[in-house]
Design an enzyme around this catalytic site. Sequence first.
Site, PDB file in Angstrom:
ATOM      1  N   LYS A 288       0.871  -1.176   0.000  1.00 20.00           N
ATOM      2  CA  LYS A 288       0.000   0.000   0.000  1.00 20.00           C
ATOM      3  C   LYS A 288       0.909   1.227   0.000  1.00 20.00           C
ATOM      4  CE  LYS A 288      -1.629   2.973   2.160  1.00 20.00           C
ATOM      5  NZ  LYS A 288      -1.570   4.483   1.962  1.00 20.00           N
TER       6      LYS A 288
ATOM      7  N   GLU B  47      10.635  17.054  14.027  1.00 21.76           N
ATOM      8  CA  GLU B  47      11.059  16.690  12.684  1.00 21.76           C
ATOM      9  C   GLU B  47      10.366  17.597  11.671  1.00 21.76           C
ATOM     10  OE1 GLU B  47      11.841  12.613  10.220  1.00 21.76           O
ATOM     11  OE2 GLU B  47       9.879  12.812  11.173  1.00 21.76           O
TER      12      GLU B  47
END
Length: 482
Positions: A179, A386
């Site tokens: 996926k 991040e």
Amino acid sequence: MHTNTLDRPELFIGGAWTAPELADGFDVIEAATEKVLGGAAMASTADIDAAVAAAGRALGSWRALSPARRADHLDRFAAALNARAKQTAALASRENGMPITLSIGVNGYAPGLMVKYYADLVRRAEESDIRPSAFGGRTVVRREPVGVVAAITPWNYPQSLAAMKIAPALAAGCTVVLKPSPETSLDAYVFADAAIEAGLPAGVLNVVPGSREAGAYLVRHPGVHKVAFTGSTPAGRAIGEVCGRLLRPVTLELGGKSASLVTVDADLELFAANLLEVSLVNNGQTCHAGTRILAPRALYSQVVELVTETVRALVIGDPLDRATQIGPLVSAAQRDRVLGYIEAGRAAGYRVTTGGGAPADQTLGWYVEPTVFAGVDNSARIAREEIFGPVLTITEYGDEDEAVAIANDSEYGLGGTVWTTDEERGLALADRIHSGTVGVNHYALDLAAPFGGVKASGLGRELGPEGIAPYYSAKSIYFRTR
């Protein structure tokens, strides 16, 4: 869904192109032009059911093949991937903005190399061994494939991160449902094209692009036996919770906020020459990028000046131009997210030495200037979260104990580098950094060595012999003394 030659209106399930249940697909937008590149089918839960069922049907015959027979199949698969390498690299660069000079390796030839590596590995490996029992008798220990694998991959290194799951899983005798991320759905179909050309048995590999909801459904699907995921830490936590409740094996390669520790005896020219590759690789859209630069007080001003000059000189442009060093980010949302972090850094009072916005000469595309913040405290948001874009922070330290403490003062632990002319010192400092990987005077993943993180950077390892271990389940068969 837009119609052109790059459209992929079907799913790859059970070795055949299959019409999706959902009429509406997903438009993949080219990062440099903001125009529709092509449309991809999007899988519904019913399509996921079909893909998992196909993988389940194929599992028995695939796992029954000898390792040598599986390896032969994988050799042909690798060759088919390699034959498409240049076109695949260009497609991925158009999707996510990666400079083509990087993409030709990581999206072009790396997948085939990984498939070939694991094919060779299983040819040499023993599937079982006989151990003398401590209480008499003997035990036969077998390694059996864990079963159907759900491989869920992100958009930043779409081909190599998918291959890091597909290659060891298939080599071990597992079957796979891939996926991919919607943003890079089109290049994911290359795996299906190569599987058809190579003659992989039907159902061994299935490719079903889909939404987050489709991915979540796949993770908890009762026909799945293991999950392998690369992506953000929040998404990884959610997947880990589901797999923990289901007692389902899971590998999670998640976020990072790696430190580049510059020592007082570092070769600063070497550091500068590697700055793009280590800290700004793929436009900063890299989980292990060394975006926190730690500089000693004695060299701090020199390091700030050097980093600023190096970053300012980087060439921003079309990712398909071989002169380009910094391309666009993958989407408007990602660009806006990164620009928001830059504004947060400014608002907190940190000094921008270069960059700081969108380049004025790029009227189309989701570009962000590579940006450097100086004088950043490690407690700052831009030093802790991040960002996933071309933004660097430079933090001053006193002695090496303080440098190690700053490097380790992060919820993440994926990468890192040490810059020193003394390799023994570099090894000693690397040993003290709490991270899954550390480079000394460079940073590059090694196909034959494990990659992965600690703390919020994930669970488990990929690559190397350690990368195939999660796709096996050990079985002990006990025998009495004769």
